[in-house]
Design a protein around this motif. Structure first.
Motif, PDB file in Angstrom:
ATOM      1  N   ALA A  42       0.815  -1.215   0.000  1.00 55.21           N
ATOM      2  CA  ALA A  42       0.000   0.000   0.000  1.00 55.21           C
ATOM      3  C   ALA A  42       0.851   1.269   0.000  1.00 55.21           C
ATOM      4  O   ALA A  42       0.433   2.302  -0.537  1.00 55.21           O
ATOM      5  CB  ALA A  42      -0.943  -0.006   1.192  1.00 55.21           C
ATOM      6  N   VAL A  43       2.028   1.202   0.603  1.00 57.56           N
ATOM      7  CA  VAL A  43       2.873   2.401   0.670  1.00 57.56           C
ATOM      8  C   VAL A  43       3.846   2.486  -0.499  1.00 57.56           C
ATOM      9  O   VAL A  43       4.595   3.461  -0.608  1.00 57.56           O
ATOM     10  CB  VAL A  43       3.653   2.456   2.001  1.00 57.56           C
ATOM     11  CG1 VAL A  43       2.691   2.514   3.181  1.00 57.56           C
ATOM     12  CG2 VAL A  43       4.601   1.274   2.145  1.00 57.56           C
ATOM     13  N   GLN A  44       3.836   1.478  -1.377  1.00 54.02           N
ATOM     14  CA  GLN A  44       4.680   1.515  -2.573  1.00 54.02           C
ATOM     15  C   GLN A  44       3.875   2.122  -3.724  1.00 54.02           C
ATOM     16  O   GLN A  44       2.823   1.602  -4.070  1.00 54.02           O
ATOM     17  CB  GLN A  44       5.143   0.106  -2.962  1.00 54.02           C
ATOM     18  CG  GLN A  44       5.923  -0.621  -1.902  1.00 54.02           C
ATOM     19  CD  GLN A  44       7.239   0.072  -1.588  1.00 54.02           C
ATOM     20  OE1 GLN A  44       7.982   0.434  -2.486  1.00 54.02           O
ATOM     21  NE2 GLN A  44       7.519   0.248  -0.310  1.00 54.02           N
ATOM     22  N   PRO A  45       4.310   3.238  -4.321  1.00 51.71           N
ATOM     23  CA  PRO A  45       3.529   3.836  -5.407  1.00 51.71           C
ATOM     24  C   PRO A  45       3.442   2.900  -6.606  1.00 51.71           C
ATOM     25  O   PRO A  45       4.405   2.194  -6.929  1.00 51.71           O
ATOM     26  CB  PRO A  45       4.323   5.107  -5.740  1.00 51.71           C
ATOM     27  CG  PRO A  45       5.714   4.834  -5.272  1.00 51.71           C
ATOM     28  CD  PRO A  45       5.566   3.953  -4.063  1.00 51.71           C
ATOM     29  N   GLN A  46       2.283   2.874  -7.235  1.00 48.92           N
ATOM     30  CA  GLN A  46       2.123   2.024  -8.404  1.00 48.92           C
ATOM     31  C   GLN A  46       2.922   2.564  -9.583  1.00 48.92           C
ATOM     32  O   GLN A  46       3.235   3.757  -9.661  1.00 48.92           O
ATOM     33  CB  GLN A  46       0.653   1.885  -8.787  1.00 48.92           C
ATOM     34  CG  GLN A  46      -0.026   3.139  -9.285  1.00 48.92           C
ATOM     35  CD  GLN A  46      -1.331   2.832 -10.016  1.00 48.92           C
ATOM     36  OE1 GLN A  46      -1.321   2.383 -11.152  1.00 48.92           O
ATOM     37  NE2 GLN A  46      -2.442   3.107  -9.352  1.00 48.92           N
ATOM     38  N   ASP A  47       3.263   1.686 -10.494  1.00 45.20           N
ATOM     39  CA  ASP A  47       4.041   2.046 -11.680  1.00 45.20           C
ATOM     40  C   ASP A  47       3.158   2.808 -12.653  1.00 45.20           C
ATOM     41  O   ASP A  47       2.111   2.311 -13.084  1.00 45.20           O
ATOM     42  CB  ASP A  47       4.593   0.779 -12.336  1.00 45.20           C
ATOM     43  CG  ASP A  47       5.503   1.082 -13.520  1.00 45.20           C
ATOM     44  OD1 ASP A  47       5.848   2.270 -13.722  1.00 45.20           O
ATOM     45  OD2 ASP A  47       5.859   0.136 -14.250  1.00 45.20           O
ATOM     46  N   LEU A  48       3.554   4.035 -12.998  1.00 42.05           N
ATOM     47  CA  LEU A  48       2.771   4.879 -13.905  1.00 42.05           C
ATOM     48  C   LEU A  48       3.407   4.987 -15.287  1.00 42.05           C
ATOM     49  O   LEU A  48       2.932   5.745 -16.125  1.00 42.05           O
ATOM     50  CB  LEU A  48       2.624   6.291 -13.307  1.00 42.05           C
ATOM     51  CG  LEU A  48       1.991   6.365 -11.913  1.00 42.05           C
ATOM     52  CD1 LEU A  48       2.027   7.797 -11.391  1.00 42.05           C
ATOM     53  CD2 LEU A  48       0.567   5.838 -11.925  1.00 42.05           C
ATOM     54  N   SER A  49       4.457   4.210 -15.533  1.00 41.43           N
ATOM     55  CA  SER A  49       5.194   4.351 -16.789  1.00 41.43           C
ATOM     56  C   SER A  49       4.391   3.888 -17.999  1.00 41.43           C
ATOM     57  O   SER A  49       4.701   4.262 -19.135  1.00 41.43           O
ATOM     58  CB  SER A  49       6.508   3.574 -16.715  1.00 41.43           C
ATOM     59  OG  SER A  49       6.268   2.181 -16.524  1.00 41.43           O
ATOM     60  N   ASP A  50       3.350   3.082 -17.773  1.00 41.05           N
ATOM     61  CA  ASP A  50       2.557   2.591 -18.898  1.00 41.05           C
ATOM     62  C   ASP A  50       1.476   3.570 -19.337  1.00 41.05           C
ATOM     63  O   ASP A  50       0.851   3.387 -20.381  1.00 41.05           O
ATOM     64  CB  ASP A  50       1.901   1.260 -18.540  1.00 41.05           C
ATOM     65  CG  ASP A  50       0.900   1.418 -17.401  1.00 41.05           C
ATOM     66  OD1 ASP A  50       1.278   1.973 -16.353  1.00 41.05           O
ATOM     67  OD2 ASP A  50      -0.262   0.992 -17.575  1.00 41.05           O
ATOM     68  N   ILE A  51       1.236   4.620 -18.554  1.00 38.23           N
ATOM     69  CA  ILE A  51       0.191   5.578 -18.882  1.00 38.23           C
ATOM     70  C   ILE A  51       0.654   6.467 -20.031  1.00 38.23           C
ATOM     71  O   ILE A  51       1.770   6.995 -20.021  1.00 38.23           O
ATOM     72  CB  ILE A  51      -0.172   6.432 -17.664  1.00 38.23           C
ATOM     73  CG1 ILE A  51      -0.783   5.546 -16.575  1.00 38.23           C
ATOM     74  CG2 ILE A  51      -1.144   7.540 -18.036  1.00 38.23           C
ATOM     75  CD1 ILE A  51      -1.164   6.287 -15.325  1.00 38.23           C
ATOM     76  N   THR A  52      -0.231   6.644 -20.993  1.00 43.82           N
ATOM     77  CA  THR A  52       0.102   7.433 -22.182  1.00 43.82           C
ATOM     78  C   THR A  52      -0.156   8.906 -21.925  1.00 43.82           C
ATOM     79  O   THR A  52      -1.155   9.289 -21.317  1.00 43.82           O
ATOM     80  CB  THR A  52      -0.751   6.978 -23.380  1.00 43.82           C
ATOM     81  OG1 THR A  52      -0.596   5.577 -23.557  1.00 43.82           O
ATOM     82  CG2 THR A  52      -0.333   7.703 -24.646  1.00 43.82           C
ATOM     83  N   ILE A  53       0.760   9.748 -22.408  1.00 43.07           N
ATOM     84  CA  ILE A  53       0.576  11.181 -22.367  1.00 43.07           C
ATOM     85  C   ILE A  53       1.065  11.751 -23.687  1.00 43.07           C
ATOM     86  O   ILE A  53       2.078  11.310 -24.228  1.00 43.07           O
ATOM     87  CB  ILE A  53       1.323  11.836 -21.176  1.00 43.07           C
ATOM     88  CG1 ILE A  53       1.014  13.329 -21.113  1.00 43.07           C
ATOM     89  CG2 ILE A  53       2.816  11.561 -21.229  1.00 43.07           C
ATOM     90  CD1 ILE A  53       1.507  13.993 -19.840  1.00 43.07           C
ATOM     91  N   SER A  54       0.322  12.707 -24.217  1.00 38.70           N
ATOM     92  CA  SER A  54       0.693  13.291 -25.503  1.00 38.70           C
ATOM     93  C   SER A  54       1.976  14.090 -25.372  1.00 38.70           C
ATOM     94  O   SER A  54       2.378  14.505 -24.277  1.00 38.70           O
ATOM     95  CB  SER A  54      -0.437  14.185 -26.019  1.00 38.70           C
ATOM     96  OG  SER A  54      -1.630  13.446 -26.184  1.00 38.70           O
TER      97      SER A  54
END
Length: 235
Positions: A42-54
């Motif tokens: 719960a205290v480990q941030p989830q991986d956001l590298s797969d989220i697309t951003i323009s």
């Protein structure tokens, strides 16, 4: 001389209390280990590298204008994950309030689009350490006596197809939590939704059909009977 009553009977079976105690200790140890693992995730941030951003150079379209044009002209509109995140990053001014405002900062809000549901992620920092919370949601459109009725389901579906309850509500860090845990973060998400009343009304309440796919969301202001094959699929 010792009496026969005081002498131990070697043939008498020993009490099973010792085995029962061992079982209880093992159960408690397993429970404590599971709790510890849950807290760690719960205290480990989830991986956001797969989220697309323009790309930074990409033009940011005005969501209100896009949705209003779709409603007025009756054309479907497709919003990509990258476009939504780019728009959020440039228009949302994040601010953390409350007692821990001096220690907690809201860095960014992200949207991840999966097949059938979306995940809205709040990225925060607590004492310069990143952590994340997220909420899943689905949108269902049903035909009622007064027309199309919108129902927003705050979950991402069941954990397993054979175990429908409880549904997955979101994530605290890397830990996927049941829907009931959303009560802890609901006020923050209600404040977030209140920042975009027009976009929420046009994009969710007024649209006749909403389809969430991997990486994109397709909105259509026309009911299925009104839709024609000549209409463009992307606006």
């Amino acid at each position: 001389m010792l009496s026969t009553a005081a002498m131990a009977d070697p043939t008498k079976p020993k009490s099973g209390g010792g085995c029962f105690s061992v079982v209880i200790v093992l159960v408690l140890l397993i429970a404590a280990g599971g709790l510890g693992a849950g807290v760690f995730l719960a205290v480990q941030p989830q991986d956001l590298s797969d989220i697309t951003i323009s790309a930074r150079t990409a033009q940011v379209r005005d969501m209100k204008v896009i949705l209003k044009n779709s409603m007025d002209r009756g054309f479907p509109v497709t919003l990509t994950e990258g476009e939504i995140n780019n728009w959020l990053g440039r228009t949302l001014v994040t601010k953390q309030g409350g007692l821990l405002a001096s220690q907690i900062s809201l860095e960014r809000v992200w949207v991840r689009l999966e097949e059938g549901f979306a995940e809205v992620i709040m990225e925060r920092k607590f004492m310069n350490q990143p952590f994340t919370v997220s909420m899943f949601f689905r949108v269902e459109k049903m035909e009622g006596a007064k027309g199309v009725v919108t129902e927003v389901k705050l979950d991402g579906g069941p954990y397993h197809k054979d175990v429908p309850k409880p549904p997955r509500g979101g994530r605290f860090g890397k830990l996927v939590v049941p829907q009931g845990f959303l009560i802890l973060v609901m006020p923050a998400y209600e404040k977030l939704a209140a920042l975009f009343p027009e976009e929420k009304n046009l994009g969710i309440e007024e649209m006749a059909r909403i389809k969430i796919e991997k990486g994109r969301m397709i909105l259509n202001s026309r009911a299925p009977a009104e839709s024609g094959s000549h209409l463009p699929q992307v606006f």
